[in-house]
Scaffold this active site. Structure first.
Site, PDB file in Angstrom:
ATOM      1  CB  ALA A 230       2.661  -4.235 -42.198  1.00  0.00           C
ATOM      2  CB  SER A 231       2.323  -6.945 -38.289  1.00  0.00           C
ATOM      3  OG  SER A 231       2.376  -7.864 -37.224  1.00  0.00           O
TER       4      SER A 231
END
Length: 399
Positions: A230-231
């Protein structure tokens, strides 16, 4: 998608906090009531008001727990965890309030675990001279002998292992029969806060020990391990996949192909000037920008804390976080998620990423109309996680 603030950084972090209502980690009314008490760019009020809300909700959890009201306690502790995380978010790395607030976030999350409809084990993964803390989630009906396709969830520049429960949709994965592992690496969560372990670009040497531990676990199907980053984890996960063939599928959620290119997007002339300027001038320019822009202040402070560098050296550090030279080594199926309104990662880089990966690549761009156009699709996690786990179901052949 504007929630409350005119400042985009404050507004996005509000949306991020509210997004976890999908998994009982927030209530919109509590969030909106909190930000009503905060002015744009007021970092001190951000901390104090989110801390106030977190403390109040934690008391609800404590009372419900004492009364054996399990569901109420679970939900309150999950919300309190998220609100403490949000309160801590903008504090400087050396602020004395940071670690205690983080500890409250982690404690309330762990209080909620006993009431989840799943089996949860806290794990310490051997890593160099220390360990990395994580959580292994398995469906409630699991047995120690049942091998399950497994999703390893990892965060990026500012996320916590506990936050990944909601951000990466662990409940959604458990419903589909997956085991899930979330953890903190260097530059994240407990390793950063309690041991000052800074970020590193070669995440094959971070994820490798995690996979070493998981493949020996009888609950994990070693040949069906998917990794969701994520990210900035959208850099870490593909980076590891380029060097470790135990990863059967990788998801960049969001994509994070090249950090320096992302930072320079739309400001190429300024970036070129910064590249040639002396260190003292770069640091002075960064300090000036931080005085007038909340996002600039947070990015520079968090970079100093996470990477251990000043503004002048950050330009060199960010260049180390690029997949350009290794993407052609990624041969496993890859899913790249992107949002058309992403204020952190330019949409154009997802095409470069998809073109550079050697293996089969699927790209999904989420739109404003879908409410999922922002970074990590925090405006519509149900939609994003549906796409993500549908793809993993097919790719890992979980039927």
């Amino acid at each position: 998608m504007r929630v409350h603030f005119s400042d985009p950084t404050f507004d996005y972090q509000t949306l991020r906090t509210m997004a976890y209502a999908t998994y009982r980690g927030a209530e919109p009314g509590e969030c909106l009531a909190t930000v009503e008490r905060i002015d744009d760019g007021d970092f001190e009020a951000w901390y104090s008001e989110w801390r106030r809300t977190a403390d109040r909700v934690a008391v609800v959890g404590e009372y419900a727990d004492a009364q054996d009201r399990d569901e109420t306690a679970r939900d309150a502790f999950l919300r309190a965890h998220n609100y403490y995380r949000t309160a801590e978010f903008f504090l400087d790395g050396d602020d004395a309030r940071r670690v205690p607030t983080y500890e409250r976030s982690r404690k309330t999350f762990r209080r909620a675990l006993r009431y989840l409809d799943a089996s949860v084990e806290q794990v310490e993964v051997p890593y160099e001279e220390t360990t990395l803390p994580g959580y292994l989630f398995t469906p409630a009906d699991s047995t120690d002998e049942a091998e399950r396709p497994t999703v390893v969830c990892l965060g990026g520049f500012d996320s916590l292992a506990e936050e990944l429960y909601s951000l990466c949709g662990v409940p959604a994965a458990l419903e589909r029969g997956y085991a899930c592992f979330t953890f903190d690496g260097p530059g994240q969560g407990a390793p950063l806060r309690l041991e000052s372990l800074k970020a590193r670009p070669d995440w094959e040497n971070v994820l490798g020990p995690v996979l070493d531990a998981l493949v020996d676990d009888p609950r994990v199907a070693a040949d069906r391990i998917g990794v969701v980053g994520a990210s900035m984890g959208g850099y870490y996960a593909p980076r590891a996949a380029a060097f470790d063939d135990r990863i059967a599928a990788v998801v960049a959620f969001d994509h994070c192909f090249d950090l320096w290119a992302a930072a320079a997007d739309g400001q190429e002339r300024l970036a070129a000037l910064v590249d040639r300027a002396p260190a003292v001038a770069v640091n002075a320019l960064a300090a000036l920008g931080a005085r007038f822009d909340a996002g600039s202040r947070w990015r520079m402070e968090n970079s100093r804390w996470v990477f251990g560098t000043d503004a002048a050296n950050l330009r060199r550090t960010l260049r180390e976080y690029s997949l350009r030279d290794v993407a052609d080594r990624i041969t496993c199926p890859t899913l790249a998620l992107a949002g058309e309104d992403d204020h952190l990662i330019p949409l154009s880089l997802v095409c470069e990423f998809a073109d550079a990966v050697a293996g089969p690549t699927t790209t999904r761009v989420f739109t404003t109309e879908e409410g999922a156009g922002e970074h990590c699709q925090v405006g519509n996690l149900s939609l994003a996680h549906g796409e993500l786990y549908d793809w993993l179901d097919e790719t890992l052949d979980t039927e």
